[in-house]
Design an enzyme around this catalytic site. Structure first.
Site, PDB file in Angstrom:
ATOM      1  N   ASP A   8      41.267  43.201  40.327  1.00  0.00           N
ATOM      2  CA  ASP A   8      40.460  42.837  41.506  1.00  0.00           C
ATOM      3  C   ASP A   8      41.342  42.073  42.487  1.00  0.00           C
ATOM      4  O   ASP A   8      41.973  41.082  42.133  1.00  0.00           O
ATOM      5  CB  ASP A   8      39.287  41.961  41.050  1.00  0.00           C
ATOM      6  CG  ASP A   8      38.289  41.704  42.167  1.00  0.00           C
ATOM      7  OD1 ASP A   8      37.121  42.081  42.008  1.00  0.00           O
ATOM      8  OD2 ASP A   8      38.682  41.105  43.200  1.00  0.00           O
ATOM      9  N   ASP A 106      38.405  47.351  46.460  1.00  0.00           N
ATOM     10  CA  ASP A 106      39.297  46.300  45.955  1.00  0.00           C
ATOM     11  C   ASP A 106      39.283  46.103  44.445  1.00  0.00           C
ATOM     12  O   ASP A 106      39.910  45.189  43.947  1.00  0.00           O
ATOM     13  CB  ASP A 106      39.057  44.984  46.721  1.00  0.00           C
ATOM     14  CG  ASP A 106      38.288  43.946  45.932  1.00  0.00           C
ATOM     15  OD1 ASP A 106      37.282  44.315  45.308  1.00  0.00           O
ATOM     16  OD2 ASP A 106      38.705  42.778  45.946  1.00  0.00           O
ATOM     17  N   GLU A 107      38.579  46.959  43.708  1.00  0.00           N
ATOM     18  CA  GLU A 107      38.600  46.765  42.251  1.00  0.00           C
ATOM     19  C   GLU A 107      38.561  48.080  41.506  1.00  0.00           C
ATOM     20  O   GLU A 107      38.006  49.072  41.983  1.00  0.00           O
ATOM     21  CB  GLU A 107      37.451  45.863  41.802  1.00  0.00           C
ATOM     22  CG  GLU A 107      36.106  46.435  42.112  1.00  0.00           C
ATOM     23  CD  GLU A 107      34.960  45.594  41.570  1.00  0.00           C
ATOM     24  OE1 GLU A 107      34.863  45.424  40.341  1.00  0.00           O
ATOM     25  OE2 GLU A 107      34.156  45.120  42.383  1.00  0.00           O
TER      26      GLU A 107
HETATM   27  P1  TTP Z   1      35.207  40.554  46.137  1.00  0.00           P
HETATM   28  O1  TTP Z   1      36.245  41.043  45.165  1.00  0.00           O
HETATM   29  O2  TTP Z   1      33.884  40.143  45.594  1.00  0.00           O
HETATM   30  O3  TTP Z   1      35.759  39.308  46.949  1.00  0.00           O
HETATM   31  P2  TTP Z   1      37.207  38.999  47.470  1.00  0.00           P
HETATM   32  O4  TTP Z   1      38.192  40.039  47.063  1.00  0.00           O
HETATM   33  O5  TTP Z   1      37.128  38.753  48.944  1.00  0.00           O
HETATM   34  O6  TTP Z   1      37.529  37.618  46.811  1.00  0.00           O
HETATM   35  P3  TTP Z   1      37.922  37.300  45.302  1.00  0.00           P
HETATM   36  O7  TTP Z   1      39.291  36.713  45.377  1.00  0.00           O
HETATM   37  O8  TTP Z   1      36.903  36.313  44.839  1.00  0.00           O
HETATM   38  O9  TTP Z   1      37.885  38.605  44.559  1.00  0.00           O
HETATM   39  O10 TTP Z   1      34.935  41.641  47.237  1.00  0.00           O
HETATM   40  C1  TTP Z   1      35.965  42.480  47.743  1.00  0.00           C
HETATM   41  C2  TTP Z   1      35.777  42.714  49.220  1.00  0.00           C
HETATM   42  O11 TTP Z   1      34.486  43.259  49.455  1.00  0.00           O
HETATM   43  C3  TTP Z   1      35.838  41.448  50.045  1.00  0.00           C
HETATM   44  O12 TTP Z   1      37.154  41.099  50.447  1.00  0.00           O
HETATM   45  C4  TTP Z   1      34.958  41.755  51.201  1.00  0.00           C
HETATM   46  C5  TTP Z   1      33.958  42.733  50.677  1.00  0.00           C
HETATM   47  N1  TTP Z   1      32.663  42.044  50.468  1.00  0.00           N
HETATM   48  C6  TTP Z   1      31.684  42.147  51.455  1.00  0.00           C
HETATM   49  O13 TTP Z   1      31.887  42.810  52.471  1.00  0.00           O
HETATM   50  N2  TTP Z   1      30.476  41.496  51.258  1.00  0.00           N
HETATM   51  C7  TTP Z   1      30.220  40.741  50.134  1.00  0.00           C
HETATM   52  O14 TTP Z   1      29.126  40.169  50.007  1.00  0.00           O
HETATM   53  C8  TTP Z   1      31.258  40.654  49.117  1.00  0.00           C
HETATM   54  C9  TTP Z   1      31.028  39.844  47.867  1.00  0.00           C
HETATM   55  C10 TTP Z   1      32.457  41.318  49.341  1.00  0.00           C
HETATM   56 MG    MG Z   2      38.314  40.707  45.108  1.00  0.00          MG
END
Ligand code: TTP
Ligand code: MG
Length: 377
Positions: A8, A106-107
């Site tokens: 992730d 992103d994952e």
């Molecule tokens: P996440 O992996 O949940 O968040 P992140 O990568 O920004 O942060 P972390 O380091 O905690 O993993 O989500 C991935 C992407 O998805 C994030 O960059 C933006 C998008 N996203 C949204 O658009 N709305 C949301 O509510 C969430 C949780 C994420």
């Molecule tokens: Mg993330």
């Protein structure tokens, strides 16, 4: 014993923004349009770790974020770029295995039990992937390593950023025992609330329940919760699933009885759905609404409109239109679901949100007009 990684990206959208604009590096970065540009509308997609120190987080209103940190830099989403980077990340994964299941931009899950470099240690592959992504893309990620998908997923979130968490079968019970329910994948705020009412705060609390109890309260999700609390999850890593539709649905322990309750739940479904659409880089012009009544009769109706549906306002308005045309609350409702399909090629060209409309009625009439126009031809 399987070896599964969940990778992730760290603060994905925000890290990309910082990477590509040195001037904002080190500042608080919020991914949203600036609330002063949008009359205070808009929602935060994500924020970098600097901005999170002020309490800013995903799904918060951009205005609230602005109040928490007026100096924050607001950057608009750029889904085309995220998609391109996501492809580059997948290319890196494919050096190690072909069993890759991307969950969003992103994952992804990777099954590395058998892998292309003949490594015995899944942790080693996790480290190599972190290195490649950092050296080649200038971005960081966190990795969970375990024998099931759901433990690997919890692991990737456990120590962020740049973290790696390994959960072995021997450690699983202890790891889950004290884990707060909000850290369990797929346990949303509503299920958390239901669990709290049952006195479940951490994974260990689930062990008191019979499988049937959890199924009674949460439907199918109850069964997987029962198993997961015991570290059991046999779901395989499914590579390359090209999705034809994206949807979400909700079962209501307390049936919906009024039109207002329906509206409230449609809004929540729309929120979930749009997030899933965006993170998959998809939008489509067909919306399906599914309603299951208390007596288990289930009806699905769909409508095709003249453009790709990709924002919350659209999903709410079209769902409500369909509801009013095809459904009612004469019988209590136990389940609702909304699905988008007919994915367009030109997805993510943002349709403008009609900010000029002021009242809920105006917004609804506007969308009704669009829907009618679409069904005429
Ligand atoms: P996440 O992996 O949940 O968040 P992140 O990568 O920004 O942060 P972390 O380091 O905690 O993993 O989500 C991935 C992407 O998805 C994030 O960059 C933006 C998008 N996203 C949204 O658009 N709305 C949301 O509510 C969430 C949780 C994420
Ligand atoms: Mg993330």
């Amino acid at each position: 014993m399987r070896k599964i990684l969940h990778v992730d990206m760290d603060a994905f959208f925000a890290s990309v923004a910082e990477r590509d604009n040195p001037r904002i590096r080190g500042k608080a970065v919020v991914i949203a349009r600036h609330p002063l540009e949008t009359n205070g509308k808009g929602v935060v997609s994500t924020a970098n770790y600097e901005a999170r120190k002020f309490g800013i987080h995903s799904a918060m209103s951009a205005l609230e974020a602005y109040k928490l940190c007026p100096e924050a830099v607001f950057v608009r989403e750029d889904f085309r770029k995220y998609k391109a980077i996501s492809k580059q990340i997948r290319e890196i994964f494919s050096r190690y295995t072909d069993l890759i299941e991307p969950m969003s931009l992103d994952e992804a899950y990777l099954d590395v039990t058998e892998n292309k470099i003949g490594a015995k240690s899944a942790m080693r592959i996790g480290k190599l992937i972190q290195r490649d992504i950092y050296q080649e893309l200038n971005l960081t990620c966190s990795v969970g390593v375990s024998y099931t998908k759901f433990l690997a997923k919890i692991g990737s979130d456990f120590q962020k950023p740049c973290g790696m968490t390994v959960v072995t079968p021997e450690d699983a019970a202890e790891f889950l025992r004290d884990l707060p329910m909000r850290k369990f994948p797929f346990v949303g705020p509503r299920m958390q609330e239901g669990l709290r009412e049952l006195g479940v705060e951490v994974g260990g609390d689930l062990l008191r329940f019979e499988e049937m109890d959890l199924i009674h309260h949460f439907g199918k999700a109850g069964r997987s919760l029962y198993n997961r609390a015991r570290g059991i999850d046999n779901a395989p890593v499914k590579p390359n699933r090209e999705r034809k539709s994206i949807g979400c649905e909700m079962t209501y322990g307390t049936f919906l009885q009024t039109r207002e309750e329906v509206a409230g739940e449609i809004a929540k479904l729309a929120d979930d759905l749009v997030f899933r659409l965006k993170s998959n880089g998809k939008s489509g012009n067909n919306l399906t609404l599914k309603v299951r009544y208390g007596d288990f009769s289930t009806i699905t109706k769909s409508m095709t409109v003249d453009r790709n549906i990709e924002n919350i306002e659209d999903v709410i308005a079209f769902s409500e239109t369909l509801f009013d045309e095809q459904f009612n609350v004469d019988k209590p409702i136990r389940l609702m679901g909304v699905t988008i399909k007919n994915f367009g090629k030109d997805f993510l060209v943002n349709t403008e949100i009609p900010y000029h409309l002021k009242t809920a009625e105006e917004v609804r009439d506007y969308y009704r007009g669009l829907a009618v126009a679409a069904s005429d031809d």
